[in-house]
Design a protein around this motif. Structure first.
Motif, PDB file in Angstrom:
ATOM      1  N   GLY B 124       0.800  -1.227   0.000  1.00 41.35           N
ATOM      2  CA  GLY B 124       0.000   0.000   0.000  1.00 41.35           C
ATOM      3  C   GLY B 124       0.825   1.266   0.000  1.00 41.35           C
ATOM      4  O   GLY B 124       0.339   2.339   0.309  1.00 41.35           O
ATOM      5  N   ARG B 125       2.100   1.158  -0.368  1.00 38.89           N
ATOM      6  CA  ARG B 125       2.934   2.362  -0.265  1.00 38.89           C
ATOM      7  C   ARG B 125       2.529   3.428  -1.271  1.00 38.89           C
ATOM      8  O   ARG B 125       2.661   4.605  -1.019  1.00 38.89           O
ATOM      9  CB  ARG B 125       4.409   2.015  -0.403  1.00 38.89           C
ATOM     10  N   ARG B 126       2.024   3.010  -2.433  1.00 42.23           N
ATOM     11  CA  ARG B 126       1.549   3.991  -3.405  1.00 42.23           C
ATOM     12  C   ARG B 126       0.402   4.815  -2.810  1.00 42.23           C
ATOM     13  O   ARG B 126       0.354   6.031  -2.923  1.00 42.23           O
ATOM     14  CB  ARG B 126       0.990   3.283  -4.634  1.00 42.23           C
ATOM     15  N   PHE B 127      -0.502   4.105  -2.161  1.00 38.63           N
ATOM     16  CA  PHE B 127      -1.658   4.764  -1.545  1.00 38.63           C
ATOM     17  C   PHE B 127      -1.194   5.768  -0.493  1.00 38.63           C
ATOM     18  O   PHE B 127      -1.610   6.924  -0.466  1.00 38.63           O
ATOM     19  CB  PHE B 127      -2.564   3.694  -0.930  1.00 38.63           C
ATOM     20  N   PHE B 128      -0.272   5.307   0.369  1.00 39.36           N
ATOM     21  CA  PHE B 128       0.195   6.189   1.435  1.00 39.36           C
ATOM     22  C   PHE B 128       0.972   7.381   0.879  1.00 39.36           C
ATOM     23  O   PHE B 128       0.906   8.475   1.403  1.00 39.36           O
ATOM     24  CB  PHE B 128       1.065   5.413   2.428  1.00 39.36           C
ATOM     25  N   ARG B 129       1.720   7.119  -0.193  1.00 39.52           N
ATOM     26  CA  ARG B 129       2.472   8.194  -0.822  1.00 39.52           C
ATOM     27  C   ARG B 129       1.518   9.327  -1.233  1.00 39.52           C
ATOM     28  O   ARG B 129       1.750  10.492  -0.942  1.00 39.52           O
ATOM     29  CB  ARG B 129       3.176   7.637  -2.055  1.00 39.52           C
ATOM     30  N   THR B 130       0.430   8.935  -1.878  1.00 36.59           N
ATOM     31  CA  THR B 130      -0.561   9.932  -2.311  1.00 36.59           C
ATOM     32  C   THR B 130      -1.185  10.624  -1.101  1.00 36.59           C
ATOM     33  O   THR B 130      -1.289  11.844  -1.032  1.00 36.59           O
ATOM     34  CB  THR B 130      -1.671   9.258  -3.129  1.00 36.59           C
ATOM     35  N   LEU B 131      -1.574   9.786  -0.135  1.00 37.36           N
ATOM     36  CA  LEU B 131      -2.261  10.320   1.038  1.00 37.36           C
ATOM     37  C   LEU B 131      -1.386  11.330   1.772  1.00 37.36           C
ATOM     38  O   LEU B 131      -1.833  12.417   2.144  1.00 37.36           O
ATOM     39  CB  LEU B 131      -2.599   9.158   1.971  1.00 37.36           C
ATOM     40  N   LEU B 132      -0.116  10.996   1.945  1.00 39.16           N
ATOM     41  CA  LEU B 132       0.776  11.870   2.699  1.00 39.16           C
ATOM     42  C   LEU B 132       1.081  13.153   1.947  1.00 39.16           C
ATOM     43  O   LEU B 132       1.438  14.154   2.548  1.00 39.16           O
ATOM     44  CB  LEU B 132       2.085  11.132   3.018  1.00 39.16           C
ATOM     45  N   PHE B 133       0.941  13.103   0.640  1.00 43.28           N
ATOM     46  CA  PHE B 133       1.267  14.289  -0.138  1.00 43.28           C
ATOM     47  C   PHE B 133       0.086  15.258  -0.217  1.00 43.28           C
ATOM     48  O   PHE B 133       0.266  16.436  -0.498  1.00 43.28           O
ATOM     49  CB  PHE B 133       1.717  13.884  -1.541  1.00 43.28           C
ATOM     50  N   ILE B 134      -1.116  14.764   0.069  1.00 40.03           N
ATOM     51  CA  ILE B 134      -2.316  15.601  -0.099  1.00 40.03           C
ATOM     52  C   ILE B 134      -2.241  16.957   0.637  1.00 40.03           C
ATOM     53  O   ILE B 134      -2.551  17.979   0.055  1.00 40.03           O
ATOM     54  CB  ILE B 134      -3.591  14.815   0.285  1.00 40.03           C
TER      55      ILE B 134
END
Lengths: 428, 320
Positions: B124-134
């Motif tokens: 899920g690192r792609r998901f977290f990457r997006t989430l953290l960048f929001i």
């Protein structure tokens, strides 16, 4: 071939003539740029209607309205003033800020029009003290169109709940402190204040200074014969501390804006609010409810018998429109239309506390506004909000100094010294 | 050698050659001018001229309108006032506190998260990457307004959450307490900007050749040592860049503080940007405000030059 050329030439000529005549007729039309800050739908619509009515009666005039939110307006106004290009007609509270513009030659003197026909227009104002705030050295730069007084709005139902007589609100500071304590004992938040924005809190300190020092102390400090470190201004801090000691304000008041605080009044979550004439409407707007209706009452700021001020002295203010230096003559006529009895009476139906004689009948059924008008008209000494009356740097410092008292970051002496420091720099 | 031999030739045809030379030189100059004028005129209009004007205004006790006259010429009076004003001292102190906390907390946090989601096999690192960048995507004003609701003293999310988690927790007016307000604002700044630094770190990580780390592992280095002795040193240039941006950002911070607390309560969250706005612009003291701006400008300029010269330069030397 030649004919064709001639035809083209003629056509060009005709078109050019049409265009130029169009330009001429557009130039004949006078444009008035009008900036106001009444973003509230009902108020904005009202001004739109006023402008349209006026344009319908005067087809050669085009009124361009710019509506700005309060803070955005202040920022943008300073920018256009620096660019030496003031709007023709714009929101103003009179006092120090307006005088600053006047001294820089950015405003138009409307005294000739005000004083024409035996001062007919000038004398139509019921609130002469308010009108004077738009004048400097005998010249006038604008007129008020709504004007009121700051006083204490209170929730009669909560008063009754705490065992206080709702029809007999406290008249002196001592009674007031006792009432605050009684409300607190009954588990009611006595006062709501939006201290994040600072000016709601500054009313408390300034009113105490007015009660304690009266007109004389203020004028002395203002004219630099005295100082803001004089006894009454230090005492104002001490009296305010008596109130702050009781912890009468809603939890988190230092981090809450005026809107939040007004909403609490509207929902009946606090018993009192020291505020200006616009308060009932703002309470309804921010509580998103019907407001207190009949339960809402108003009483003047409590008297301090040992002070030099009169119990009827009033702190207040309102809104006016000022005229920019490049304004066409028609602007002044339009301004006169705005302050005509008809427009004032119609405006009073929406939100305005009228300033001209004869228009107050429109609000005769509103006991709170009638009390406010009475306080305003009968005040022996009417003081405009310090943060508008004083030069901007001093006014802002008053707000900061009072905030220091609210956060207990400064003693009354230190708060007064802070104001005096700014005053001596700006006004000496 | 060959150059000297050729030099003889033009000498014979000097007049003609000179004029060609002149023409060529003119052409060259013309070309240079043609290419630089657009850029330079923008640089001049929007940078040099305003800076010069600001420096000039800073010598006057000027309200912002009306002419500059010899009457309100104040010399270095504005600078002296600034130097003596204790609110300015507080603002500088707060700026440095925010700077220090950014370097100590915000950047390591961003680096840690970048190591977690920037590569590797974390599900899920792609998901977290997006989430953290929001958070970084939101504008600063919107961020400030969102957090005003979170910190709201009566019905804010922060107090609500703590009340549910910690029994007997008494709600705190986060932005209304002089002791907490700066840290509450720092939390918002971290929330807003760590995503940006994380992104830079992720880019830095991707430029590190995998073989180097593999080699270290084969030589028997543990994961921590690989990180400490291989990955981080290779990330040096990125880290230096984020430190630079973070420090400059601290000097420039204005919007979030201004919207959330307006520098209050009683100057407790004043930073240099809000001080400039409050004492320069809101109080109609444009001359004084200009003096603040000049000080702010030279502080950041000198810092930038020194940093580029000593820290960034060091890196180039290492690379060589």
């Amino acid at each position: 071939m030649k004919k064709k050329l001639a035809a083209i030439l003629t056509l060009t000529f005709v078109v050019a003539l049409l265009i130029s005549s169009g330009v001429v007729s557009a130039q004949d039309k006078v444009t008035i740029n009008w900036w106001h800050i009444n973003t509230n739908t009902a108020e904005r619509d009202f001004w739109d209607k006023v402008a349209q009515d006026y344009m319908a009666a005067n087809p050669n005039i085009e009124i361009e309205i710019t509506v700005l939110e309060n803070e955005a307006f202040k920022t943008r106004l300073v920018t256009v003033m620096q660019a030496n290009d003031p709007p023709d007609l714009f929101q103003s509270w009179g006092g120090g800020v307006l005088w600053e513009f006047a001294r820089a030659g950015l405003l138009r003197n409307i005294a000739p029009e005000l004083e024409a026909n035996n001062s007919e227009w000038k004398n139509s104002f019921a609130a002469q003290a308010a009108l004077d705030l738009f004048s400097l050295d005998g010249e006038y730069y604008g007129v008020p169109w709504t004007w009121g007084a700051v006083g204490i709005f209170y929730n009669k139902a909560l008063f009754a709940e705490a065992g206080l007589d709702p029809e007999n609100p406290p008249a002196t500071w001592e009674e007031f402190l006792a009432a605050v304590q009684q409300l607190k004992d009954a588990g009611i938040t006595p006062i709501s204040v939006g201290e994040l924005e600072k000016w709601p809190g500054h009313f408390w300190w300034v009113y105490l200074a007015i009660r304690l020092g009266g007109e004389e102390a203020f004028l002395n400090a203002y004219n630099r014969e005295g100082a803001f470190t004089d006894e009454p201004f230090v005492q104002a801090g001490e009296y305010l501390n008596q109130l702050i000691e009781l912890e009468p304000f809603q939890e988190g008041h230092l981090a809450m804006g005026y809107g939040d605080a007004a909403g609490m009044m509207g929902r009946g979550e606090a018993a009192m609010e020291l505020m200006g004439q616009w308060s009932p409407g703002t309470q309804r707007f921010f509580c998103d409810c019907e407001g207190l209706g009949e339960d809402l009452g108003w009483f003047p700021f409590p008297d301090v018998p040992e002070g030099a001020g009169d119990a009827a002295d009033v702190l207040g203010g309102g809104d006016g429109f000022a005229v920019g230096k490049n304004a066409p003559d028609e602007t002044i006529d339009f301004l006169r239309y705005i302050t005509s009895v008809d427009v004032q009476a119609a405006a009073a139906d929406v939100w305005v506390v009228p300033v001209v004689k004869g228009a107050e009948t429109a609000i005769a059924d509103d006991p709170i506004l009638m009390k406010i008008i009475e306080a305003r008209n009968n005040a022996p000494y009417f003081q405009l909000y310090y943060d508008q009356f004083l030069p901007p740097a001093v006014g802002q410092t008053v707000n900061d100094a009072v905030e220091a008292l609210f956060t207990r970051a400064a003693s009354p002496e230190e708060a007064a010294a802070l104001i005096e420091e700014a005053a001596s720099f700006e006004m000496d | 050698m060959s150059a000297t031999r050729f030099r003889v030739l033009p000498r014979n045809t000097q007049p003609h050659a000179a004029s060609i030379n002149w023409n060529q030189r003119f052409d060259k100059l013309f070309t240079i001018a043609l290419f630089t004028i657009p850029g330079f005129s923008i640089f001049l209009t929007f940078l040099l001229i305003p800076i010069t004007l600001t420096a000039r205004y800073s010598l006057y006790e000027w309200k912002g309108f009306g002419d500059l006259t010899s009457e309100n010429y104040a010399g270095l009076g504005n600078y002296q006032r600034l130097y003596e004003h204790d609110v300015f001292h507080q603002a500088v102190e707060h700026t440095f506190i925010i700077m220090g906390l950014s370097l100590l907390i915000q950047l390591p946090l961003a680096l840690g998260l970048a190591l977690l989601v920037g590569r590797g096999e974390l599900p899920g690192r792609r998901f977290f990457r997006t989430l953290l960048f929001i958070p970084y995507v939101f504008s600063e004003v919107i961020t400030a307004l969102i957090w005003q609701y979170v910190y709201h003293p009566r019905n804010g999310l922060a107090n609500y959450t703590f009340e549910k988690i910690i029994p007997g927790f008494e709600s705190i007016p986060w932005l209304g307490e002089r002791e907490y307000v700066l840290y509450a604002i720092f939390a918002v700044l971290t929330w807003k900007f760590f995503g940006f630094h994380m992104l830079l770190y992720m880019a830095g990580l991707q430029s590190i050749p995998k073989d180097l780390e593999e080699a270290a592992r084969i030589d028997g280095a543990g994961e921590w040592n690989v990180l400490r002795f291989v990955t981080l040193p290779l990330m040096g240039s990125t880290i230096r860049l984020t430190v630079f941006l973070s420090i400059l950002g601290s000097f420039q911070q204005f919007v979030i503080v201004n919207v959330m607390t307006n520098g209050g309560p009683f100057y407790a969250s004043e930073v240099m940007g809000t001080y400039l706005y409050k004492f320069g612009i809101q109080r109609f003291n444009l001359g004084y405000g200009s003096a603040i701006a000049v000080v702010l400008f030279f502080t950041t300029l000198i810092f930038s030059i020194l940093y580029q010269r000593f820290v960034m330069r060091a890196e180039q030397e290492i690379a060589r």
